[in-house]
Design a protein around this motif. Structure first.
Motif, PDB file in Angstrom:
ATOM      1  N   ALA A   1       3.054   4.351  -1.331  1.00 49.86           N
ATOM      2  CA  ALA A   1       3.201   5.656  -0.688  1.00 49.86           C
ATOM      3  C   ALA A   1       4.465   5.692   0.169  1.00 49.86           C
ATOM      4  CB  ALA A   1       1.969   5.970   0.155  1.00 49.86           C
ATOM      5  N   ALA A   2       4.731   4.639   0.934  1.00 46.96           N
ATOM      6  CA  ALA A   2       5.948   4.587   1.748  1.00 46.96           C
ATOM      7  C   ALA A   2       7.181   4.673   0.859  1.00 46.96           C
ATOM      8  CB  ALA A   2       5.971   3.306   2.586  1.00 46.96           C
ATOM      9  N   HIS A   3       7.168   3.948  -0.248  1.00 44.20           N
ATOM     10  CA  HIS A   3       8.262   3.956  -1.212  1.00 44.20           C
ATOM     11  C   HIS A   3       8.503   5.385  -1.702  1.00 44.20           C
ATOM     12  CE1 HIS A   3      10.540   1.656  -4.391  1.00 44.20           C
ATOM     13  NE2 HIS A   3      10.458   2.839  -4.960  1.00 44.20           N
ATOM     14  N   GLY A   4       7.417   6.064  -2.080  1.00 45.61           N
ATOM     15  CA  GLY A   4       7.521   7.427  -2.579  1.00 45.61           C
ATOM     16  C   GLY A   4       7.988   8.412  -1.525  1.00 45.61           C
ATOM     17  N   TRP A   5       7.429   8.330  -0.306  1.00 50.12           N
ATOM     18  CA  TRP A   5       7.800   9.256   0.758  1.00 50.12           C
ATOM     19  C   TRP A   5       9.269   9.103   1.146  1.00 50.12           C
ATOM     20  CZ3 TRP A   5       5.361  13.436   1.435  1.00 50.12           C
ATOM     21  CH2 TRP A   5       3.972  13.503   1.342  1.00 50.12           C
ATOM     22  N   VAL A   6       9.781   7.875   1.123  1.00 50.79           N
ATOM     23  CA  VAL A   6      11.173   7.622   1.498  1.00 50.79           C
ATOM     24  C   VAL A   6      12.124   7.981   0.357  1.00 50.79           C
ATOM     25  CG1 VAL A   6      12.767   5.720   2.060  1.00 50.79           C
ATOM     26  CG2 VAL A   6      10.599   5.917   3.241  1.00 50.79           C
ATOM     27  N   GLY A   7      11.611   8.009  -0.869  1.00 52.02           N
ATOM     28  CA  GLY A   7      12.439   8.373  -2.016  1.00 52.02           C
ATOM     29  C   GLY A   7      13.240   7.228  -2.598  1.00 52.02           C
ATOM     30  N   LEU A   8      12.692   6.002  -2.477  1.00 55.88           N
ATOM     31  CA  LEU A   8      13.370   4.866  -3.097  1.00 55.88           C
ATOM     32  C   LEU A   8      13.254   4.961  -4.619  1.00 55.88           C
ATOM     33  CD1 LEU A   8      12.296   2.043  -0.652  1.00 55.88           C
ATOM     34  CD2 LEU A   8      14.655   2.685  -1.205  1.00 55.88           C
ATOM     35  N   GLY A   9      14.164   4.290  -5.297  1.00 53.49           N
ATOM     36  CA  GLY A   9      14.204   4.312  -6.758  1.00 53.49           C
ATOM     37  C   GLY A   9      13.295   3.281  -7.388  1.00 53.49           C
ATOM     38  N   ARG A  10      13.817   2.614  -8.344  1.00 51.34           N
ATOM     39  CA  ARG A  10      13.106   1.683  -9.205  1.00 51.34           C
ATOM     40  C   ARG A  10      12.434   0.552  -8.437  1.00 51.34           C
ATOM     41  NH1 ARG A  10      16.606  -2.386 -11.943  1.00 51.34           N
ATOM     42  NH2 ARG A  10      15.334  -3.469 -13.459  1.00 51.34           N
TER      43      ARG A  10
ATOM     44  N   ALA B   1     -11.844 -15.482  -3.239  1.00 55.43           N
ATOM     45  CA  ALA B   1     -11.320 -14.837  -2.032  1.00 55.43           C
ATOM     46  C   ALA B   1     -11.950 -13.458  -1.860  1.00 55.43           C
ATOM     47  CB  ALA B   1      -9.798 -14.704  -2.144  1.00 55.43           C
ATOM     48  N   SER B   2     -11.984 -12.996  -0.645  1.00 57.17           N
ATOM     49  CA  SER B   2     -12.500 -11.666  -0.352  1.00 57.17           C
ATOM     50  C   SER B   2     -11.603 -10.606  -0.973  1.00 57.17           C
ATOM     51  CB  SER B   2     -12.554 -11.425   1.151  1.00 57.17           C
ATOM     52  OG  SER B   2     -13.370 -12.375   1.766  1.00 57.17           O
ATOM     53  N   ALA B   3     -12.209  -9.518  -1.377  1.00 56.45           N
ATOM     54  CA  ALA B   3     -11.435  -8.394  -1.891  1.00 56.45           C
ATOM     55  C   ALA B   3     -10.632  -7.782  -0.755  1.00 56.45           C
ATOM     56  CB  ALA B   3     -12.371  -7.353  -2.498  1.00 56.45           C
ATOM     57  N   PRO B   4      -9.453  -7.236  -1.047  1.00 59.67           N
ATOM     58  CA  PRO B   4      -8.674  -6.587   0.008  1.00 59.67           C
ATOM     59  C   PRO B   4      -9.408  -5.361   0.550  1.00 59.67           C
ATOM     60  CG  PRO B   4      -7.504  -6.530  -2.121  1.00 59.67           C
ATOM     61  CD  PRO B   4      -8.801  -7.204  -2.345  1.00 59.67           C
ATOM     62  N   PRO B   5      -9.101  -4.942   1.786  1.00 62.04           N
ATOM     63  CA  PRO B   5      -9.791  -3.800   2.378  1.00 62.04           C
ATOM     64  C   PRO B   5      -9.396  -2.459   1.746  1.00 62.04           C
ATOM     65  CG  PRO B   5      -8.081  -4.579   3.842  1.00 62.04           C
ATOM     66  CD  PRO B   5      -8.162  -5.558   2.705  1.00 62.04           C
ATOM     67  N   VAL B   6      -8.278  -2.440   1.030  1.00 60.67           N
ATOM     68  CA  VAL B   6      -7.806  -1.237   0.347  1.00 60.67           C
ATOM     69  C   VAL B   6      -7.790  -1.528  -1.147  1.00 60.67           C
ATOM     70  CG1 VAL B   6      -5.845   0.337   0.046  1.00 60.67           C
ATOM     71  CG2 VAL B   6      -6.405  -0.538   2.319  1.00 60.67           C
ATOM     72  N   ARG B   7      -8.363  -0.618  -1.912  1.00 63.17           N
ATOM     73  CA  ARG B   7      -8.457  -0.827  -3.355  1.00 63.17           C
ATOM     74  C   ARG B   7      -7.069  -0.931  -3.992  1.00 63.17           C
ATOM     75  NH1 ARG B   7     -10.880   3.786  -6.824  1.00 63.17           N
ATOM     76  NH2 ARG B   7      -9.370   3.502  -8.466  1.00 63.17           N
ATOM     77  N   PRO B   8      -6.809  -1.995  -4.746  1.00 65.03           N
ATOM     78  CA  PRO B   8      -5.518  -2.109  -5.426  1.00 65.03           C
ATOM     79  C   PRO B   8      -5.426  -1.062  -6.544  1.00 65.03           C
ATOM     80  CG  PRO B   8      -6.758  -4.184  -5.541  1.00 65.03           C
ATOM     81  CD  PRO B   8      -7.662  -3.149  -4.967  1.00 65.03           C
ATOM     82  N   LEU B   9      -4.321  -0.368  -6.563  1.00 66.06           N
ATOM     83  CA  LEU B   9      -4.063   0.628  -7.595  1.00 66.06           C
ATOM     84  C   LEU B   9      -2.656   0.411  -8.137  1.00 66.06           C
ATOM     85  CD1 LEU B   9      -5.326   3.804  -5.708  1.00 66.06           C
ATOM     86  CD2 LEU B   9      -6.493   2.643  -7.595  1.00 66.06           C
ATOM     87  N   PRO B  10      -2.438   0.708  -9.406  1.00 68.65           N
ATOM     88  CA  PRO B  10      -1.069   0.618  -9.922  1.00 68.65           C
ATOM     89  C   PRO B  10      -0.147   1.593  -9.188  1.00 68.65           C
ATOM     90  CG  PRO B  10      -2.665   0.817 -11.717  1.00 68.65           C
ATOM     91  CD  PRO B  10      -3.411   1.065 -10.433  1.00 68.65           C
ATOM     92  N   ILE B  11       1.091   1.208  -9.002  1.00 71.65           N
ATOM     93  CA  ILE B  11       2.064   2.035  -8.295  1.00 71.65           C
ATOM     94  C   ILE B  11       2.112   3.438  -8.885  1.00 71.65           C
ATOM     95  CG2 ILE B  11       4.538   2.352  -7.825  1.00 71.65           C
ATOM     96  CD1 ILE B  11       4.725  -0.764  -7.813  1.00 71.65           C
ATOM     97  N   ARG B  12       2.102   3.538 -10.212  1.00 65.69           N
ATOM     98  CA  ARG B  12       2.240   4.848 -10.867  1.00 65.69           C
ATOM     99  C   ARG B  12       1.095   5.806 -10.524  1.00 65.69           C
ATOM    100  NH1 ARG B  12       4.061   1.521 -15.291  1.00 65.69           N
ATOM    101  NH2 ARG B  12       6.299   1.776 -15.541  1.00 65.69           N
ATOM    102  N   GLU B  13      -0.054   5.284 -10.086  1.00 62.42           N
ATOM    103  CA  GLU B  13      -1.137   6.169  -9.659  1.00 62.42           C
ATOM    104  C   GLU B  13      -0.846   6.772  -8.294  1.00 62.42           C
ATOM    105  OE1 GLU B  13      -5.228   5.080 -10.099  1.00 62.42           O
ATOM    106  OE2 GLU B  13      -4.778   3.830 -11.848  1.00 62.42           O
ATOM    107  N   ILE B  14      -0.011   6.131  -7.501  1.00 66.55           N
ATOM    108  CA  ILE B  14       0.339   6.606  -6.172  1.00 66.55           C
ATOM    109  C   ILE B  14       1.637   7.427  -6.225  1.00 66.55           C
ATOM    110  CG2 ILE B  14       0.790   5.922  -3.769  1.00 66.55           C
ATOM    111  CD1 ILE B  14      -1.987   5.050  -4.842  1.00 66.55           C
ATOM    112  N   VAL B  15       2.624   6.913  -6.956  1.00 65.53           N
ATOM    113  CA  VAL B  15       3.942   7.562  -7.071  1.00 65.53           C
ATOM    114  C   VAL B  15       4.245   7.733  -8.562  1.00 65.53           C
ATOM    115  CG1 VAL B  15       6.348   7.496  -6.305  1.00 65.53           C
ATOM    116  CG2 VAL B  15       4.625   6.254  -5.015  1.00 65.53           C
ATOM    117  N   PRO B  16       3.750   8.800  -9.165  1.00 67.66           N
ATOM    118  CA  PRO B  16       3.832   8.935 -10.620  1.00 67.66           C
ATOM    119  C   PRO B  16       5.245   8.973 -11.196  1.00 67.66           C
ATOM    120  CG  PRO B  16       2.699  10.827  -9.626  1.00 67.66           C
ATOM    121  CD  PRO B  16       3.044   9.893  -8.532  1.00 67.66           C
ATOM    122  N   GLY B  17       6.241   9.410 -10.452  1.00 65.84           N
ATOM    123  CA  GLY B  17       7.575   9.553 -11.016  1.00 65.84           C
ATOM    124  C   GLY B  17       8.475   8.344 -10.908  1.00 65.84           C
TER     125      GLY B  17
END
Length: 158
Positions: A89-98, A117-133
């Motif tokens: 999300a930070a990557h997308g909001w800032v407008g970074l590229g590849r 190991a314990s699961a992380p507290p935030v569900r792992p999602l592929p980047i493209r699900e957060i920043v589709p472009g």
């Protein structure tokens, strides 16, 4: 992937190793300009209690403060592991590229389960699900096993 890109990914592994040696989860990232200049780099720094101190998040903040929107769009973030949802999300909001990552969130999820190991507290999602472009490349065969070994070392001591 050319030799310069592989060098950046190997530097990410070095930074992840530095994080591990400092008692942190093994993640490292490098921000590279369109002309190949390394602009900034970082490693995980969450061990002191601030779980937002991921290198990808730090690089996004650095880019926002130091680069024009055009420079950010043309830049590449190389990283040892696929961005978590916060960093994507930070990557997308800032407008970074590849983004080029060595190991995927899916791989990390499997490895953590294998290690008990314990699961992380935030569900792992592929980047493209957060920043589709965003342009995303990874995982990188041959290097991903090195990331797996770093996580094995971290979880065998924690």
């Amino acid at each position: 992937m050319d030799d310069a890109e592989l060098r950046h990914l190997r530097r990410c592994l070095e930074l992840a190793t530095e994080a591990l040696e400092a008692g942190d989860e093994p993640f490292g990232s490098v921000l590279v300009a369109a002309d190949g200049t390394v602009l900034a780099e970082g490693r995980n720094r969450v061990a002191l209690g601030d779980r937002t101190r991921h290198p990808e998040f730090e690089l996004a903040r650095w880019a926002a403060a130091n680069m024009t929107p055009e420079e950010r769009t043309a830049a590449t973030v190389f990283t040892s592991g696929e961005h978590c949802p916060m960093c994507a999300a930070a990557h997308g909001w800032v407008g970074l590229g590849r983004i080029v990552y060595v190991s995927s969130s899916e791989q990390l999820t499997v490895w953590l389960a294998e290690l008990g190991a314990s699961a992380p507290p935030v569900r792992p999602l592929p980047i493209r699900e957060i920043v589709p472009g965003v342009v995303v490349e990874g995982p990188v065969p041959g290097l991903a096993e090195q990331v797996r070994e770093l996580h094995r070392r971290f979880h065998s001591t924690s």
